[in-house]
Design an enzyme around this catalytic site. Sequence first.
Site, PDB file in Angstrom:
ATOM      1  CG  ASN A 246      43.014  35.139  41.493  1.00  0.00           C
ATOM      2  OD1 ASN A 246      44.215  34.791  42.450  1.00  0.00           O
ATOM      3  ND2 ASN A 246      43.476  35.917  41.270  1.00  0.00           N
ATOM      4  CB  ILE A 247      45.681  31.482  36.709  1.00  0.00           C
ATOM      5  CG1 ILE A 247      45.457  30.128  37.863  1.00  0.00           C
ATOM      6  CG2 ILE A 247      46.725  31.283  35.235  1.00  0.00           C
ATOM      7  CD1 ILE A 247      46.761  30.736  38.320  1.00  0.00           C
ATOM      8  CD  GLU A 248      45.171  39.591  37.877  1.00  0.00           C
ATOM      9  OE1 GLU A 248      45.817  39.880  37.531  1.00  0.00           O
ATOM     10  OE2 GLU A 248      44.226  39.104  39.045  1.00  0.00           O
TER      11      GLU A 248
ATOM     12  CB  CYS B 219      37.784  32.484  40.365  1.00  0.00           C
ATOM     13  SG  CYS B 219      36.706  34.542  40.130  1.00  0.00           S
TER      14      CYS B 219
ATOM     15  CD  GLU C  80      36.229  32.159  44.898  1.00  0.00           C
ATOM     16  OE1 GLU C  80      37.323  32.016  43.996  1.00  0.00           O
ATOM     17  OE2 GLU C  80      35.716  32.851  45.239  1.00  0.00           O
TER      18      GLU C  80
ATOM     19  CB  CYS D   2      32.670  36.313  41.684  1.00  0.00           C
ATOM     20  SG  CYS D   2      33.340  35.148  40.277  1.00  0.00           S
TER      21      CYS D   2
ATOM     22  CB  CYS E 172      33.302  31.648  42.241  1.00  0.00           C
ATOM     23  SG  CYS E 172      34.938  31.598  41.422  1.00  0.00           S
TER      24      CYS E 172
END
Length: 204
Positions: free
Chosen positions: A105-107, A116, A118, A149, A152
Amino acid sequence: MASHLRGCALVPPEVKVKFQRKPRESTADVVMGTISSISAPPPPPPPSSAPSVPSIPAWTLSIPDRERLIQFAIEAKEGSYSPYSKFRVGAALLAADGSIIKGANIENASYGGTICAERTALVKAASEGTRSFVALAVTTDVAQPLSPCGICRQVIREFCALRMPILLVPAGYTIEKGGIMETTVEGLLPHSFGPEDLELPRTG
Ligand code: THU
């Protein structure tokens, strides 16, 4: 059918991994869109008058392929950029050609820009031309299996067969401890909308 979907609806012939039918006694069956932990006891048989509960069969992986995929998901979590939530997620996709694509995950400071784990894995793979997959593993730092989620799930649905296995791996997983929750694309997203629906005849 679009070319990128070929090989997704069925186990592609060129796959190197070994598939076995999931044995009926497996406690990892997906029933009516819900998932049961592999540590859960099998459900009692329905009374003979009750309608049989439809289950969604998944193909299963050989144990070495499964463990390799899980280890890649655990490694992928190290790539997480999650300074805001501090919630690390790792995903690994096993492609039909035997390769494994990792994602984390890359915020983003603008929270809605977050991607996310996935989707990171799927977008990495798809943009490099890998669009046929045979399994997905997802893990977090939580000691119980957590589920992808909604967004995804829909993106997974775009590229993966409904019966493709998805392994939800608890933190601290070891083969001895177990505790993986196994489901499928269809188990996570029943009655889904997918690319083939756009091919249906329209009246308007
Ligand atoms: N996250 C994922 O990577 N995958 C999911 O399916 C659910 C949530 C991430 C997004 C965000 O960086 C953090 O977990 C908290 O929501």
